[in-house]
Design a protein around this motif. Structure first.
Motif, PDB file in Angstrom:
ATOM      1  N   LYS A   1      -5.039   5.558  -7.390  1.00 16.87           N
ATOM      2  CA  LYS A   1      -5.166   4.372  -7.614  1.00 16.87           C
ATOM      3  C   LYS A   1      -4.173   5.166  -8.542  1.00 16.87           C
ATOM      4  O   LYS A   1      -4.020   3.409  -9.397  1.00 16.87           O
ATOM      5  CB  LYS A   1      -7.125   4.948  -7.914  1.00 16.87           C
ATOM      6  CG  LYS A   1      -6.914   3.731  -8.511  1.00 16.87           C
ATOM      7  CD  LYS A   1      -8.702   3.364  -8.992  1.00 16.87           C
ATOM      8  CE  LYS A   1      -8.785   2.091 -10.062  1.00 16.87           C
ATOM      9  NZ  LYS A   1      -9.830   1.578  -9.708  1.00 16.87           N
ATOM     10  N   VAL A   2      -4.391   5.218  -9.873  1.00 18.74           N
ATOM     11  CA  VAL A   2      -3.542   5.796 -11.104  1.00 18.74           C
ATOM     12  C   VAL A   2      -1.727   5.025 -10.559  1.00 18.74           C
ATOM     13  O   VAL A   2      -1.676   4.230 -10.977  1.00 18.74           O
ATOM     14  CB  VAL A   2      -3.379   6.967 -12.120  1.00 18.74           C
ATOM     15  CG1 VAL A   2      -2.294   6.889 -12.495  1.00 18.74           C
ATOM     16  CG2 VAL A   2      -4.867   7.310 -12.580  1.00 18.74           C
ATOM     17  N   GLN A   3      -2.013   5.771  -9.436  1.00 18.74           N
ATOM     18  CA  GLN A   3      -0.132   5.824  -9.129  1.00 18.74           C
ATOM     19  C   GLN A   3       0.030   3.866  -8.527  1.00 18.74           C
ATOM     20  O   GLN A   3       0.577   3.223  -8.889  1.00 18.74           O
ATOM     21  CB  GLN A   3      -0.127   6.426  -8.005  1.00 18.74           C
ATOM     22  CG  GLN A   3       2.133   6.627  -7.182  1.00 18.74           C
ATOM     23  CD  GLN A   3       2.504   6.565  -7.928  1.00 18.74           C
ATOM     24  OE1 GLN A   3       2.259   7.715  -9.062  1.00 18.74           O
ATOM     25  NE2 GLN A   3       3.638   5.783  -8.343  1.00 18.74           N
ATOM     26  N   PHE A   4      -1.651   3.773  -7.676  1.00 17.15           N
ATOM     27  CA  PHE A   4      -1.239   2.719  -6.996  1.00 17.15           C
ATOM     28  C   PHE A   4      -0.955   1.186  -8.146  1.00 17.15           C
ATOM     29  O   PHE A   4      -0.559   0.580  -8.368  1.00 17.15           O
ATOM     30  CB  PHE A   4      -2.352   2.280  -6.156  1.00 17.15           C
ATOM     31  CG  PHE A   4      -3.094   1.303  -6.037  1.00 17.15           C
ATOM     32  CD1 PHE A   4      -1.818   0.912  -4.755  1.00 17.15           C
ATOM     33  CD2 PHE A   4      -3.668   0.165  -6.340  1.00 17.15           C
ATOM     34  CE1 PHE A   4      -2.037  -0.994  -4.068  1.00 17.15           C
ATOM     35  CE2 PHE A   4      -3.323  -1.051  -6.013  1.00 17.15           C
ATOM     36  CZ  PHE A   4      -2.979  -1.693  -4.277  1.00 17.15           C
TER      37      PHE A   4
ATOM     38  N   HIS B   1       0.525  -1.466  -0.477  1.00 17.95           N
ATOM     39  CA  HIS B   1       0.249  -0.190   0.094  1.00 17.95           C
ATOM     40  C   HIS B   1       0.705   1.003  -0.173  1.00 17.95           C
ATOM     41  O   HIS B   1       0.048   2.434   0.183  1.00 17.95           O
ATOM     42  CB  HIS B   1      -0.905  -0.304   1.076  1.00 17.95           C
ATOM     43  CG  HIS B   1      -0.171  -0.986   2.402  1.00 17.95           C
ATOM     44  ND1 HIS B   1      -0.273  -1.378   3.085  1.00 17.95           N
ATOM     45  CD2 HIS B   1      -0.306   0.604   3.568  1.00 17.95           C
ATOM     46  CE1 HIS B   1       0.523  -1.220   3.888  1.00 17.95           C
ATOM     47  NE2 HIS B   1       0.628   0.382   4.186  1.00 17.95           N
ATOM     48  N   TRP B   2       2.679   1.131   0.526  1.00 17.91           N
ATOM     49  CA  TRP B   2       2.822   2.474   0.113  1.00 17.91           C
ATOM     50  C   TRP B   2       3.544   2.288  -1.400  1.00 17.91           C
ATOM     51  O   TRP B   2       3.922   1.661  -2.091  1.00 17.91           O
ATOM     52  CB  TRP B   2       3.988   1.680   0.923  1.00 17.91           C
ATOM     53  CG  TRP B   2       4.192   2.591   2.349  1.00 17.91           C
ATOM     54  CD1 TRP B   2       3.910   1.181   3.421  1.00 17.91           C
ATOM     55  CD2 TRP B   2       4.456   3.279   3.521  1.00 17.91           C
ATOM     56  NE1 TRP B   2       3.451   1.764   4.855  1.00 17.91           N
ATOM     57  CE2 TRP B   2       4.011   2.933   4.426  1.00 17.91           C
ATOM     58  CE3 TRP B   2       4.434   4.753   3.171  1.00 17.91           C
ATOM     59  CZ2 TRP B   2       3.840   4.036   5.484  1.00 17.91           C
ATOM     60  CZ3 TRP B   2       4.950   6.010   3.666  1.00 17.91           C
ATOM     61  CH2 TRP B   2       4.378   5.259   4.755  1.00 17.91           C
ATOM     62  N   LEU B   3       2.895   4.243  -1.724  1.00 14.04           N
ATOM     63  CA  LEU B   3       3.428   3.669  -3.221  1.00 14.04           C
ATOM     64  C   LEU B   3       4.640   4.778  -3.050  1.00 14.04           C
ATOM     65  O   LEU B   3       5.413   4.644  -1.977  1.00 14.04           O
ATOM     66  CB  LEU B   3       2.619   4.944  -3.199  1.00 14.04           C
ATOM     67  CG  LEU B   3       1.193   5.152  -3.663  1.00 14.04           C
ATOM     68  CD1 LEU B   3       0.225   5.895  -4.008  1.00 14.04           C
ATOM     69  CD2 LEU B   3       0.303   3.516  -4.351  1.00 14.04           C
ATOM     70  N   SER B   4       4.971   4.537  -4.385  1.00 11.69           N
ATOM     71  CA  SER B   4       6.817   4.416  -5.080  1.00 11.69           C
ATOM     72  C   SER B   4       6.938   6.200  -4.992  1.00 11.69           C
ATOM     73  O   SER B   4       8.201   7.033  -4.502  1.00 11.69           O
ATOM     74  CB  SER B   4       7.464   4.226  -6.018  1.00 11.69           C
ATOM     75  OG  SER B   4       6.977   5.163  -6.999  1.00 11.69           O
TER      76      SER B   4
END
Lengths: 355, 355
Positions: free
Chosen positions: A186-189, A150-153
């Motif tokens: 959501k796009v990033q995930f 769940h951690w995004l870049s």
């Protein structure tokens, strides 16, 4: 071999505020699913039968942090493999690759590794972002990650841009109250999850397994209605209180949005099914041993402090951390979480098999 | 998987006193022998020709400390392998295993890894004493160790026992002035070297290489006659001065003897030749680029501080370190090393091939 723009490991060291002493919520779920891990390895892991001359089994934990959870998870996997392949002619040696960001506290990880495990497997620290390759091609038989994806870049585009419709206002995380913000997250995930799985697809051998444990939202439930979401919004409120007193600034809060995204269960399932390199063997909601027990304010304060310590320190400065979590503790006392009214995150267990 | 009783890593972190900034003496020798490393890999490493389908080459540096020397050494090996196998059909991926004691500062190692190397190989930290297995059987193609094998796994028996003929008196290291002390050190060194090579024999694949760089004594020269030995004896004198002033005690000095042993060149050669799992392909004295330049007192003080910081801190307490090395600097000014009169350690390059 990956590069990472920014990373926020869990709170380091082994003092009272460290992740080591404040990760029991996550641990409960890993321990509670020990039997499941063993059972699925028994059912799905026939790689050793296919390669009877294999003498080293390689396991990786992606986003391992500093323990003790990673040591438990790895032990369950080893126990599972051992119990299903007791009568092999070639005795197996185990290699375990503990992966996390290069600024993860590997010193503490190595120092706190249980003595018993040292006779069980060879340990390696693997520095690098799991949003990219960290291991050679076809080198891992069983991959594992828990409470990490769940951690995004990075912080999604525009959510800190006041002029954008995706501006997250004064919220400090994705609480699903602003539709365009949710979309940006959501796009990033989706992008990050694809990168994560593409890297794992290269690293994991054909027929190898990837176990993913994590938290997501029940279908139709916004994060703002879960107790976890409420607590993070409360941290945001504390920051605003501190801005009013001049301890921090509103501008700093506007430029802050935690790069964490919890998808809804079906949304996550659909995403995962799209990746062609793996078959989704199983995905299910698992019970959390603590889910029906109201957590104490102290427990919640310590847990969120351990998780967000680094990111808050880096953005707002070291001086803000103590006061912020003191304020959170007080706010939680004044406005206690109504666990009966709040929704809960769901915990999921996912098993992927490399095609 | 090894256990270690006690370990004294090089000075951690990256401040002025750290090993990172005080290891240029060792670095000069590693860099100065870059061509030799390449040439011998070219001549002796035909493992890739034997296994044309090998797609991952595994390199280990045993006793890597915290850089930058380990990164240089590893790069020379990779360059050597690449230059000799440019036209392979299967592109090679490199894995590098950085091994040192579990209390080595791996965080600093990972943080200071050159950015360029991240596209070159996958990095792993391997915590564990090299006096024992730290890697799976048959997993390494080229092993390397530099300036590490003179560290013993423990203080030799009896050298701190006042009633023993092997008591090292008030000396703090093996300066070869007491025959029974030298014998006790030699017994421990022989035992440790055997354990080291037995472990490497299991880890390195048949036809794999083991490169050992280090320092030893010229035949017939006692350590007390080298400038390095003189400096360490001087550190012992400074401790005695401090004991007289009550900063430490004579009893503490009596119980202290640095677990480091420098064999004589022929003695080392004989020892190595006895191990049946390797053939000694080559052993030669190499020139040290700094060997004809008198070192400054400041340089020597900083170098020995970085090397002995941990062991002195652990035995005498943190409070002793600063004063001790201040006193060393002053003593060196008062009694300058006569580099023309002093003997020198010799640096050796050894290449072993796994049978």
């Amino acid at each position: 071999m990956s590069t990472s723009s920014h990373s926020y490991p869990m709170s380091s060291g082994d003092d009272q505020h460290s992740y080591i002493y404040n990760s029991s919520y996550q641990k409960a779920c890993i321990d509670g699913n020990e039997e499941k891990t063993r059972r699925y390895i028994l059912e799905k892991f026939d790689l050793l039968n296919l390669n009877s001359d294999l003498n080293t089994l390689n396991i990786a934990d992606f986003g391992c942090s500093i323990g003790p959870n990673t040591f438990h998870a790895v032990q369950y996997i080893i126990d599972g493999v051992k119990s299903t392949h007791e009568n092999r002619l070639v005795p197996l040696e185990f290699q375990v690759f503990f992966n996390d960001q290069p600024n993860n506290d590997f010193n503490t990880l190595f120092r706190t590794q249980p003595a018993s495990s040292k006779g069980e497997y060879f340990s390696f620290g693997v520095p690098g972002s799991f949003h990219g390759r960290v291991l050679p091609r076809n080198s891992i038989h069983i991959g594992h990650t828990s409470y990490a994806t769940h951690w995004l870049s990075e912080i999604p585009e525009h959510v800190c841009d006041k002029k954008s419709p995706a501006w997250n206002n004064y919220y400090i995380h994705c609480n699903n109250l602003i539709e365009d913000v949710t979309k940006a997250y959501k796009v990033q995930f989706t992008k990050d999850m694809r990168v994560f799985l593409e890297a794992r697809a290269e690293e994991i051998v054909p027929e190898g397994l990837m176990i993913i444990l994590g938290q997501c939202l029940p279908d139709g439930v916004p994060h703002s209605e879960t107790w976890q979401g409420v607590v993070v919004d409360m941290i945001g409120d504390c920051l605003m209180d501190m801005a009013k007193l001049g301890v921090t600034t509103v501008e700093a809060i506007e430029l802050f949005s935690i790069p964490v995204y919890f998808p809804q269960f079906s949304e996550l399932e659909r995403e995962i099914e799209q990746y062609r390199s793996f078959t989704l063997e199983m995905m299910e909601i698992i019970s959390h041993p603590l889910e029906d027990i109201p957590l104490s304010n102290e427990f919640m304060t310590s847990m969120f402090r351990a998780i967000f310590y680094t990111i808050i320190k880096e953005h707002f400065g070291q001086g803000v951390v103590d006061e912020l979590f003191d304020r959170l503790a007080k706010k939680l006392t004044k406005y206690p979480i109504d666990f009966k009214k709040c929704k809960k995150h769901v915990n999921y267990f996912m098993l992927l098999k490399r095609k």
